[in-house]
Scaffold this motif. Structure first.
Motif, short mmCIF file in Angstrom:
data_model
loop_
_atom_site.label_atom_id
_atom_site.label_comp_id
_atom_site.label_asym_id
_atom_site.label_seq_id
_atom_site.Cartn_x
_atom_site.Cartn_y
_atom_site.Cartn_z
N GLY A 63 0.81 -1.21 0.00
CA GLY A 63 0.00 0.00 0.00
C GLY A 63 0.84 1.25 0.00
N LYS A 64 0.60 2.14 0.98
CA LYS A 64 1.33 3.40 1.10
C LYS A 64 1.96 3.49 2.48
CE LYS A 64 -2.17 5.74 -1.75
NZ LYS A 64 -3.15 6.85 -1.78
N ALA A 65 3.14 4.10 2.54
CA ALA A 65 3.82 4.27 3.82
C ALA A 65 4.62 5.56 3.80
CB ALA A 65 4.75 3.09 4.10
N ALA A 66 4.52 6.32 4.90
CA ALA A 66 5.29 7.54 5.08
C ALA A 66 6.09 7.43 6.37
CB ALA A 66 4.37 8.76 5.12
N ASP A 413 53.61 20.84 11.77
CA ASP A 413 54.27 20.00 10.77
C ASP A 413 53.55 18.67 10.61
OD1 ASP A 413 56.25 21.90 10.30
OD2 ASP A 413 57.46 21.18 11.97
N ARG A 414 53.05 18.14 11.72
CA ARG A 414 52.29 16.89 11.69
C ARG A 414 51.36 16.86 12.88
NH1 ARG A 414 54.65 12.95 15.16
NH2 ARG A 414 56.61 13.67 16.09
N ALA A 415 50.37 15.97 12.80
CA ALA A 415 49.37 15.88 13.86
C ALA A 415 48.96 14.43 14.07
CB ALA A 415 48.16 16.73 13.53
N HIS A 416 48.45 14.16 15.26
CA HIS A 416 47.99 12.82 15.62
C HIS A 416 46.65 12.96 16.33
CE1 HIS A 416 47.91 8.74 17.21
NE2 HIS A 416 47.75 9.23 18.43
N THR A 417 45.61 12.33 15.81
CA THR A 417 44.31 12.35 16.45
C THR A 417 44.13 11.07 17.26
OG1 THR A 417 43.18 11.31 14.59
CG2 THR A 417 43.35 13.71 14.57
N ARG A 418 43.40 11.16 18.37
CA ARG A 418 43.25 10.00 19.27
C ARG A 418 41.98 10.17 20.12
NH1 ARG A 418 44.99 11.85 24.29
NH2 ARG A 418 46.25 13.76 24.22
N ASP A 419 41.63 9.07 20.78
CA ASP A 419 40.48 9.06 21.70
C ASP A 419 39.24 9.66 21.06
OD1 ASP A 419 42.26 8.06 23.61
OD2 ASP A 419 42.76 10.06 24.34
N SER A 420 39.03 9.31 19.79
CA SER A 420 37.90 9.88 19.04
C SER A 420 36.74 8.90 18.99
CB SER A 420 38.34 10.23 17.62
OG SER A 420 39.38 11.19 17.64
N TYR A 421 35.55 9.40 19.24
CA TYR A 421 34.36 8.57 19.18
C TYR A 421 33.14 9.46 18.93
CZ TYR A 421 33.65 10.18 23.99
OH TYR A 421 33.48 10.97 25.11
N THR A 422 32.05 8.81 18.51
CA THR A 422 30.81 9.52 18.26
C THR A 422 29.66 8.77 18.92
OG1 THR A 422 31.59 10.43 16.16
CG2 THR A 422 29.21 10.37 16.50
N LYS A 423 28.86 9.46 19.71
CA LYS A 423 27.66 8.88 20.32
C LYS A 423 26.47 9.20 19.42
CE LYS A 423 28.29 11.11 24.19
NZ LYS A 423 28.10 11.59 25.59
N MET A 424 25.57 8.22 19.24
CA MET A 424 24.45 8.39 18.31
C MET A 424 23.15 7.89 18.94
SD MET A 424 26.35 7.10 14.80
CE MET A 424 26.83 5.53 15.53
N TYR A 425 22.07 8.64 18.67
CA TYR A 425 20.74 8.28 19.13
C TYR A 425 19.77 8.55 17.98
CZ TYR A 425 23.24 9.09 23.52
OH TYR A 425 24.18 9.08 24.52
N SER A 426 18.85 7.62 17.74
CA SER A 426 17.96 7.77 16.58
C SER A 426 16.54 7.35 16.92
CB SER A 426 18.49 6.92 15.42
OG SER A 426 17.73 7.15 14.25
N ILE A 427 15.58 8.00 16.28
CA ILE A 427 14.16 7.66 16.44
C ILE A 427 13.49 7.76 15.08
CG2 ILE A 427 13.56 10.05 17.04
CD1 ILE A 427 11.36 8.84 18.86
N SER A 428 12.56 6.83 14.80
CA SER A 428 11.82 6.81 13.54
C SER A 428 10.36 6.51 13.80
CB SER A 428 12.39 5.75 12.59
OG SER A 428 13.69 6.05 12.18
N TYR A 429 9.50 7.09 12.98
CA TYR A 429 8.07 6.80 13.05
C TYR A 429 7.53 6.63 11.63
CZ TYR A 429 3.07 7.20 13.81
OH TYR A 429 1.72 6.97 13.82
N GLN A 430 6.79 5.56 11.40
CA GLN A 430 6.19 5.29 10.09
C GLN A 430 4.69 5.11 10.24
OE1 GLN A 430 8.11 2.66 7.21
NE2 GLN A 430 6.19 1.51 7.01
N ARG A 431 3.97 5.66 9.26
CA ARG A 431 2.52 5.51 9.20
C ARG A 431 2.14 4.81 7.91
NH1 ARG A 431 -1.71 5.64 12.92
NH2 ARG A 431 -3.66 5.95 11.77
N ASN A 432 1.35 3.75 8.01
CA ASN A 432 0.90 3.02 6.84
C ASN A 432 -0.53 3.42 6.49
OD1 ASN A 432 3.31 1.56 6.86
ND2 ASN A 432 2.45 -0.02 8.20
N PHE A 433 -0.82 3.50 5.19
CA PHE A 433 -2.13 3.94 4.73
C PHE A 433 -2.77 2.87 3.85
CE2 PHE A 433 0.65 7.56 5.30
CZ PHE A 433 -0.07 8.40 6.11
#
Length: 433
Positions: A63-66, A413-433
């Motif tokens: 059918g349809k979904a949004a 002259d040069r660089a070093h990256t360290r202790d790098s991380y990303t926190k993520m949170y997600s939410i979704s809602y779908q309606r079917n027709f």
């Protein structure tokens, strides 16, 4: 009036270290269910977000979904910068979170045909440093917002084959701020390797004048995609998705302010860059009616990013052309996702992804100085005949990277990256027709 700019071209020159997405500046967090399975979600049943993950699977929508989705990302990380063998600074990026949106609509036309539309982020970056940080010679504040609007037509060719073809309008908006360090005599000029005149930079002593460079604008470009699914039986299925390259060229507004000299100059910045094509391959196996697993591999042609040359004009034309070799290599992203139904309405999701690093030692910068990445995610879903609600959390170990500075503008002259991380949170809602 602002001129249009190719956001990515300038972003590649100045963006700060924390990418909000996966390898390179790609983003795969297109729905809560997709993030809960670490991006391995090419064969979901009755999910409008298939528009992003695998358009051939919109034939699974009845059918349809949004659907609407929002993913919150909070990058963290530290870096050390060096002049010769001497460490001159240890610092971290200022926490500057970002949102990755997703909106989808799928409609079944008949027993064999479907159409779909999706608006989501495929590329994005955001980060910020203290204004007086040495990293500021590469980037102080960087925001690159990428939004893809896709339109797809899908068809059930046989009982086993499904295919889709679509077009994409790719938008990128950019705001950049960085510091330029120069001698007091703003009229004095030197030349870089190719003979282009540029403001003289002092890399061995504390600069006498610090100027703030600001660039802002947006741009549109077109791309396309194609996808196909094949069902071996009711438990096993494979799929493939190809996304074309998207070529942008830019002419951006640029202005430079030198507080110590009381000068404010306006001009333009020009560059060309190609967003890389990618190929996704997936496999789905249903153990039973409750549990299934997806395996996914995405190959991206990052070697499109060979170099980045930015040419400044107008009032900031004294900066000339600033070349920068990148020579990135092609890379793979591997993911596994599991979906387990606790009941007819509730399900649990889990995923793991591994991203290869495509950035060489002499091609890295404070744009995306990350090594291999590992993503861990969990999610849950509620679903009935009319609606679906899902939430998920994720943690990305961004890894580390060593890279050399740009001898023309960087104060390290040069660089070093360290202790790098990303926190993520997600939410979704779908309606079917």
């Amino acid at each position: 009036m602002k001129k249009q700019l190719l956001a990515l071209a300038v972003a590649a020159a100045f963006v700060a270290p924390q990418a909000v997405g996966a390898e390179g500046y790609a983003v795969y967090e297109w729905s809560a269910e997709g993030m809960g399975m670490a991006g391995a979600r090419m064969f979901a049943e009755d999910d409008a977000a298939n528009m992003a993950y695998n358009p051939a699977s919109i034939t699974k929508v009845k059918g349809k979904a949004a659907k609407i989705s929002a993913t919150y990302m909070s990058p963290h990380g530290k870096f050390d910068s060096f002049q010769g063998d001497k460490k001159v600074e240890t610092a971290s990026n200022r926490i500057h979170p970002a949102w990755a949106p997703g909106t989808y609509y799928v409609q079944q036309l008949n027993d064999k045909e479907w159409i779909g539309m999706g608006v989501y982020s495929r590329f994005g970056l955001i980060s910020q440093f203290e204004a007086n940080s040495i990293a500021g010679s590469n980037a102080v504040s960087s925001k690159m917002f990428g939004v893809s609007t896709g339109f797809n037509y899908a068809r059930k060719l046989t009982n086993k084959w499904s295919a889709s073809l679509g077009a994409e309008i790719n938008y990128v908006g950019l705001q950049l701020d960085k510091n330029l360090y120069m001698n007091r005599d703003i009229n004095q000029q030197t030349t870089i390797a190719d003979g282009t005149p540029t403001l003289p930079m002092d890399h061995t002593a504390k600069p006498a004048v610090r100027s703030a460079l600001h660039i802002e604008g947006d741009t549109y470009a077109l791309g396309w995609n194609a996808a196909a699914n094949y069902e071996f039986d009711d438990k096993n299925e494979i799929g493939i998705v190809y996304r074309s390259k998207v070529k942008h060229s830019m002419e951006a507004d640029a202005d430079m302010h030198t507080p110590m000299l009381g000068q404010h100059m306006y001009g333009s910045a020009y560059g060309v860059v190609t967003l890389p094509e990618s190929l996704s391959i997936g496999y789905n196996h249903k153990f039973n009616d409750k549990t299934r697993v997806e395996l996914n591999g995405i190959w991206t042609r990052w070697d499109r990013y060979e170099s980045l040359d930015i040419t400044f004009g107008g009032g900031v034309g004294m900066l000339g052309t600033v070349p920068s070799d990148k020579n990135w290599s092609n890379g793979w992203r591997y993911a596994i996702g599991v979906e387990h139904k606790l009941s007819d309405k509730y399900a649990l999701l889990a995923g793991y992804a591994f991203d290869e690093s495509s950035i060489p030692y002499d091609g890295g910068d404070f744009m995306i100085p990350t090594g291999t990445r590992k993503t861990y995610s969990l999610g849950t879903q509620y679903k009935d005949k009319d609606q679906t609600l899902a939430v998920s959390i994720g943690w990305m170990d961004v890894g580390s990277l060593d890279f050399v500075g740009n001898g023309t503008t960087d104060m390290f002259d040069r660089a070093h990256t360290r202790d790098s991380y990303t926190k993520m949170y997600s939410i979704s809602y779908q309606r079917n027709f």
